[in-house]
Design an enzyme around this catalytic site. Sequence first.
Site, PDB file in Angstrom:
ATOM      1  N   ILE A  14       0.846  -1.207   0.000  1.00  0.00           N
ATOM      2  CA  ILE A  14       0.000   0.000   0.000  1.00  0.00           C
ATOM      3  C   ILE A  14       0.875   1.249   0.000  1.00  0.00           C
ATOM      4  CG2 ILE A  14      -1.822   1.264   1.223  1.00  0.00           C
ATOM      5  CD1 ILE A  14      -2.649  -1.463   2.489  1.00  0.00           C
ATOM      6  N   THR A  38      12.256  -4.796   4.767  1.00  0.00           N
ATOM      7  CA  THR A  38      12.143  -6.179   5.219  1.00  0.00           C
ATOM      8  C   THR A  38      11.833  -7.021   3.992  1.00  0.00           C
ATOM      9  OG1 THR A  38       9.742  -6.094   5.529  1.00  0.00           O
ATOM     10  CG2 THR A  38      11.107  -5.368   7.393  1.00  0.00           C
ATOM     11  N   ASP A  61      14.948   1.870  10.263  1.00  0.00           N
ATOM     12  CA  ASP A  61      14.015   1.063  11.052  1.00  0.00           C
ATOM     13  C   ASP A  61      13.169   2.020  11.892  1.00  0.00           C
ATOM     14  OD1 ASP A  61      12.768  -0.633  12.872  1.00  0.00           O
ATOM     15  OD2 ASP A  61      14.553  -1.888  13.146  1.00  0.00           O
ATOM     16  N   ILE A  62      11.849   1.887  11.842  1.00  0.00           N
ATOM     17  CA  ILE A  62      11.001   2.791  12.636  1.00  0.00           C
ATOM     18  C   ILE A  62      11.249   2.629  14.133  1.00  0.00           C
ATOM     19  CG2 ILE A  62       9.125   3.163  10.976  1.00  0.00           C
ATOM     20  CD1 ILE A  62       7.519   0.955  12.502  1.00  0.00           C
ATOM     21  N   ALA A  84       4.312   1.613   7.893  1.00  0.00           N
ATOM     22  CA  ALA A  84       5.250   0.502   8.129  1.00  0.00           C
ATOM     23  C   ALA A  84       4.705  -0.416   9.204  1.00  0.00           C
ATOM     24  CB  ALA A  84       6.612   1.052   8.548  1.00  0.00           C
ATOM     25  N   THR A 135      -6.088  -1.196  10.352  1.00  0.00           N
ATOM     26  CA  THR A 135      -6.846  -2.230   9.651  1.00  0.00           C
ATOM     27  C   THR A 135      -8.203  -2.467  10.302  1.00  0.00           C
ATOM     28  OG1 THR A 135      -6.869  -4.633   9.305  1.00  0.00           O
ATOM     29  CG2 THR A 135      -5.469  -3.858  11.049  1.00  0.00           C
ATOM     30  N   ASP A 136      -9.140  -3.015   9.513  1.00  0.00           N
ATOM     31  CA  ASP A 136     -10.441  -3.382  10.094  1.00  0.00           C
ATOM     32  C   ASP A 136     -10.325  -4.576  11.032  1.00  0.00           C
ATOM     33  OD1 ASP A 136      -9.972  -5.343   8.169  1.00  0.00           O
ATOM     34  OD2 ASP A 136     -11.918  -5.156   7.178  1.00  0.00           O
ATOM     35  N   GLU A 137      -9.188  -5.306  10.959  1.00  0.00           N
ATOM     36  CA  GLU A 137      -9.070  -6.544  11.742  1.00  0.00           C
ATOM     37  C   GLU A 137      -9.062  -6.280  13.250  1.00  0.00           C
ATOM     38  OE1 GLU A 137      -6.369  -9.415  10.052  1.00  0.00           O
ATOM     39  OE2 GLU A 137      -6.594  -8.544   8.063  1.00  0.00           O
ATOM     40  N   TYR A 184      -1.343 -10.358  14.887  1.00  0.00           N
ATOM     41  CA  TYR A 184      -1.256  -9.189  14.000  1.00  0.00           C
ATOM     42  C   TYR A 184      -2.258  -8.120  14.414  1.00  0.00           C
ATOM     43  CZ  TYR A 184      -2.474  -6.303   9.922  1.00  0.00           C
ATOM     44  OH  TYR A 184      -2.789  -5.250   9.097  1.00  0.00           O
ATOM     45  N   LYS A 188      -1.742  -4.340  15.970  1.00  0.00           N
ATOM     46  CA  LYS A 188      -2.259  -3.126  15.317  1.00  0.00           C
ATOM     47  C   LYS A 188      -3.204  -2.381  16.272  1.00  0.00           C
ATOM     48  CE  LYS A 188      -1.818  -1.734  11.638  1.00  0.00           C
ATOM     49  NZ  LYS A 188      -0.795  -0.828  11.019  1.00  0.00           N
ATOM     50  N   LYS A 223      -0.031 -13.128   0.337  1.00  0.00           N
ATOM     51  CA  LYS A 223      -1.436 -12.782   0.571  1.00  0.00           C
ATOM     52  C   LYS A 223      -2.289 -13.478  -0.491  1.00  0.00           C
ATOM     53  CE  LYS A 223      -0.259  -9.852   3.872  1.00  0.00           C
ATOM     54  NZ  LYS A 223       0.101  -8.475   3.699  1.00  0.00           N
ATOM     55  N   LEU A 224      -3.557 -13.695  -0.154  1.00  0.00           N
ATOM     56  CA  LEU A 224      -4.416 -14.552  -0.969  1.00  0.00           C
ATOM     57  C   LEU A 224      -4.380 -14.263  -2.476  1.00  0.00           C
ATOM     58  CD1 LEU A 224      -6.777 -16.764  -0.834  1.00  0.00           C
ATOM     59  CD2 LEU A 224      -8.286 -14.810  -1.020  1.00  0.00           C
TER      60      LEU A 224
HETATM   61  P1  NAD Z   1       3.474  -4.701   3.496  1.00  0.00           P
HETATM   62  O1  NAD Z   1       3.816  -5.849   4.381  1.00  0.00           O
HETATM   63  O2  NAD Z   1       3.303  -4.925   2.031  1.00  0.00           O
HETATM   64  O3  NAD Z   1       4.563  -3.552   3.651  1.00  0.00           O
HETATM   65  C1  NAD Z   1       5.088  -3.167   4.886  1.00  0.00           C
HETATM   66  C2  NAD Z   1       6.267  -2.245   4.638  1.00  0.00           C
HETATM   67  O4  NAD Z   1       6.767  -1.816   5.924  1.00  0.00           O
HETATM   68  C3  NAD Z   1       7.436  -2.907   3.913  1.00  0.00           C
HETATM   69  O5  NAD Z   1       7.951  -2.051   2.919  1.00  0.00           O
HETATM   70  C4  NAD Z   1       8.472  -3.125   5.014  1.00  0.00           C
HETATM   71  O6  NAD Z   1       9.818  -3.111   4.547  1.00  0.00           O
HETATM   72  C5  NAD Z   1       8.175  -1.944   5.936  1.00  0.00           C
HETATM   73  N1  NAD Z   1       8.625  -2.205   7.319  1.00  0.00           N
HETATM   74  C6  NAD Z   1       8.339  -3.300   8.083  1.00  0.00           C
HETATM   75  N2  NAD Z   1       8.954  -3.173   9.283  1.00  0.00           N
HETATM   76  C7  NAD Z   1       9.608  -1.979   9.276  1.00  0.00           C
HETATM   77  C8  NAD Z   1      10.415  -1.288  10.217  1.00  0.00           C
HETATM   78  N3  NAD Z   1      10.678  -1.826  11.417  1.00  0.00           N
HETATM   79  N4  NAD Z   1      10.909  -0.079   9.886  1.00  0.00           N
HETATM   80  C9  NAD Z   1      10.641   0.469   8.667  1.00  0.00           C
HETATM   81  N5  NAD Z   1       9.921  -0.158   7.721  1.00  0.00           N
HETATM   82  C10 NAD Z   1       9.402  -1.364   8.019  1.00  0.00           C
HETATM   83  O7  NAD Z   1       2.160  -4.065   4.136  1.00  0.00           O
HETATM   84  P2  NAD Z   1       0.863  -3.456   3.438  1.00  0.00           P
HETATM   85  O8  NAD Z   1      -0.069  -4.554   3.088  1.00  0.00           O
HETATM   86  O9  NAD Z   1       1.286  -2.484   2.406  1.00  0.00           O
HETATM   87  O10 NAD Z   1       0.232  -2.673   4.681  1.00  0.00           O
HETATM   88  C11 NAD Z   1       0.656  -1.351   4.990  1.00  0.00           C
HETATM   89  C12 NAD Z   1      -0.115  -0.867   6.197  1.00  0.00           C
HETATM   90  O11 NAD Z   1      -1.513  -0.884   5.926  1.00  0.00           O
HETATM   91  C13 NAD Z   1       0.099  -1.709   7.443  1.00  0.00           C
HETATM   92  O12 NAD Z   1       0.173  -0.848   8.547  1.00  0.00           O
HETATM   93  C14 NAD Z   1      -1.152  -2.572   7.504  1.00  0.00           C
HETATM   94  O13 NAD Z   1      -1.470  -2.923   8.834  1.00  0.00           O
HETATM   95  C15 NAD Z   1      -2.196  -1.639   6.920  1.00  0.00           C
HETATM   96  N6  NAD Z   1      -3.327  -2.294   6.231  1.00  0.00           N
HETATM   97  C16 NAD Z   1      -3.106  -3.242   5.278  1.00  0.00           C
HETATM   98  C17 NAD Z   1      -4.193  -3.809   4.618  1.00  0.00           C
HETATM   99  C18 NAD Z   1      -3.994  -4.830   3.525  1.00  0.00           C
HETATM  100  O14 NAD Z   1      -4.976  -5.387   3.015  1.00  0.00           O
HETATM  101  N7  NAD Z   1      -2.783  -5.103   3.075  1.00  0.00           N
HETATM  102  C19 NAD Z   1      -5.499  -3.421   4.943  1.00  0.00           C
HETATM  103  C20 NAD Z   1      -5.675  -2.437   5.937  1.00  0.00           C
HETATM  104  C21 NAD Z   1      -4.575  -1.880   6.556  1.00  0.00           C
HETATM  105  P1  TYD Z   2      -4.943 -12.747   3.537  1.00  0.00           P
HETATM  106  O1  TYD Z   2      -4.695 -12.286   2.142  1.00  0.00           O
HETATM  107  O2  TYD Z   2      -3.840 -13.398   4.294  1.00  0.00           O
HETATM  108  O3  TYD Z   2      -5.533 -11.498   4.338  1.00  0.00           O
HETATM  109  P2  TYD Z   2      -6.190 -11.419   5.835  1.00  0.00           P
HETATM  110  O4  TYD Z   2      -5.863 -12.650   6.586  1.00  0.00           O
HETATM  111  O5  TYD Z   2      -5.511 -10.217   6.403  1.00  0.00           O
HETATM  112  O6  TYD Z   2      -7.665 -11.228   5.618  1.00  0.00           O
HETATM  113  O7  TYD Z   2      -6.154 -13.782   3.509  1.00  0.00           O
HETATM  114  C1  TYD Z   2      -7.420 -13.447   2.970  1.00  0.00           C
HETATM  115  C2  TYD Z   2      -8.360 -14.614   3.234  1.00  0.00           C
HETATM  116  O8  TYD Z   2      -7.921 -15.753   2.485  1.00  0.00           O
HETATM  117  C3  TYD Z   2      -8.370 -15.068   4.690  1.00  0.00           C
HETATM  118  O9  TYD Z   2      -9.689 -15.468   5.042  1.00  0.00           O
HETATM  119  C4  TYD Z   2      -7.440 -16.269   4.706  1.00  0.00           C
HETATM  120  C5  TYD Z   2      -7.621 -16.882   3.324  1.00  0.00           C
HETATM  121  N1  TYD Z   2      -6.427 -17.548   2.762  1.00  0.00           N
HETATM  122  C6  TYD Z   2      -6.528 -18.865   2.267  1.00  0.00           C
HETATM  123  O10 TYD Z   2      -7.609 -19.495   2.296  1.00  0.00           O
HETATM  124  N2  TYD Z   2      -5.395 -19.442   1.767  1.00  0.00           N
HETATM  125  C7  TYD Z   2      -4.193 -18.799   1.701  1.00  0.00           C
HETATM  126  O11 TYD Z   2      -3.187 -19.389   1.245  1.00  0.00           O
HETATM  127  C8  TYD Z   2      -4.126 -17.447   2.202  1.00  0.00           C
HETATM  128  C9  TYD Z   2      -2.823 -16.689   2.161  1.00  0.00           C
HETATM  129  C10 TYD Z   2      -5.266 -16.867   2.711  1.00  0.00           C
END
Ligand code: NAD
Ligand code: TYD
Length: 378
Positions: A14, A38, A61-62, A84, A135-137, A184, A188, A223-224
């Site tokens: 993101i 990372t 590193d944050i 991050a 996150t909504d989680e 996780y 958060k 991720k899925l």
């Molecule tokens: P991601 O795992 O793709 O990216 C995380 C980034 O943070 C990476 O570039 C990593 O190098 C950096 N990072 C990790 N630890 C660090 C540290 N100690 N210091 C500096 N940088 C560091 O994550 P994402 O999916 O892009 O999510 C970004 C944010 O959005 C997160 O806070 C996550 O909780 C939130 N979020 C994600 C989703 C989703 O669906 N992916 C949904 C809602 C909220």
């Molecule tokens: P994911 O992308 O890991 O996001 P989150 O757990 O944050 O919602 O997973 C999305 C959904 O897909 C979740 O219900 C778990 C499921 N999932 C699988 O069934 N198989 C997989 O290999 C993965 C990574 C996720």
Amino acid sequence: MKRTIVITGGAGFIGSHVVRLFVNKYPEYKIINLDKLTYAGNLANLKDIEGKPNYQFVKMDICDFESVLKLMQDEKVDGVIHLAAESHVDRSIKDPFTFAKTNVMGTLSMLQAAKVYWESLPEKYEGKRFYHISTDEVYGALEITDPAGVEPPFSTKASSGEHHLAYGTKFFTEDLKYQPHSPYSAAKASSDHFVRAYHDTYGLPVVVTNCSNNYGPYQFPEKLIPLFINNIRHEKPLPVYGKGENVRDWLYVEDHARAIDLIFHKGKVAETYNIGGFNEWKNIDLIKVLIKTVDRLLGKPEGTSDHLITYVTDRAGHDLRYAIDSTKLQKELGWEPSLQFEEGIEKTVRWYLDNQAWMDNVTSGDYQKYYDDMYKNR
Ligand code: NAD
Ligand code: TYD
């Protein structure tokens, strides 16, 4: 430069979309991407903007408070957009300590650096902003309810009063009590509490958003959606957790980035906004759409990859349903998702199929071993 903004986690999924949007849209801002790189951080996500004069990457590193504070002072930072984090639930189940360290202590370090620097200025917090992306989680899990015997998804009302196809009658609203279940989401949730505490205690001008599951280009393939697109392409099994009946609410990543832009500039201090597109999908139904789309785009007859679906042991503590009510954001700031899901999925699948070199790069080496270990015993 009119403003100097630090975006943490800008090399991740993101974050890279947020950095790209800000660098291209605001040439008058200096955008500093602070990232530790990372396994989830990848500068190849930002190749198209790396030479822009208003963009700078800093490997940091944050959790390293002294370095973050020095950067804020040296660069006269007046805005922070904090993304991050460690972000994958399955990893958090295996290694919760890393999640507490990065997501909780790292956020605390960012907050404290902003506080110390901004309080040292004559104008203090005026014109400053600390935006925390969550996150909504954190809200926990919703039930799949079945009103009057109707098979879900059924039409139901969110607080806006509008009808949506949904798997239950309840939604996550901003006033809900936090009930995180995974390491996780617990980490958060804890970081969100620290952010609000810094406002309530010190007056730090914070804003928090909680967004639903994102999808789109540059997502790390654990991720899925990217994992399954890649596995379908390579005719590898698709590990569906449990019965595939869990429900997630999907938002195209660029729509999230647009919401972040709007809230960073127009959101009210100390407010929380939920971000989501009222787009609930049962995992197994989404997986069938992915299979159909990948097969079609690869010129294979429909049904070719259906046999790859493999039901595996469920994720521990697997949240049943997430569903965001983003009425507040829509009504107060006029945000709306721009893409229909079918359009977003088509764009996303095309992107991963067209960018195999990116995928090969991030799935080489350590990651492949991690993936094989992760799924060996499922
Ligand atoms: P991601 O795992 O793709 O990216 C995380 C980034 O943070 C990476 O570039 C990593 O190098 C950096 N990072 C990790 N630890 C660090 C540290 N100690 N210091 C500096 N940088 C560091 O994550 P994402 O999916 O892009 O999510 C970004 C944010 O959005 C997160 O806070 C996550 O909780 C939130 N979020 C994600 C989703 C989703 O669906 N992916 C949904 C809602 C909220
Ligand atoms: P994911 O992308 O890991 O996001 P989150 O757990 O944050 O919602 O997973 C999305 C959904 O897909 C979740 O219900 C778990 C499921 N999932 C699988 O069934 N198989 C997989 O290999 C993965 C990574 C996720």
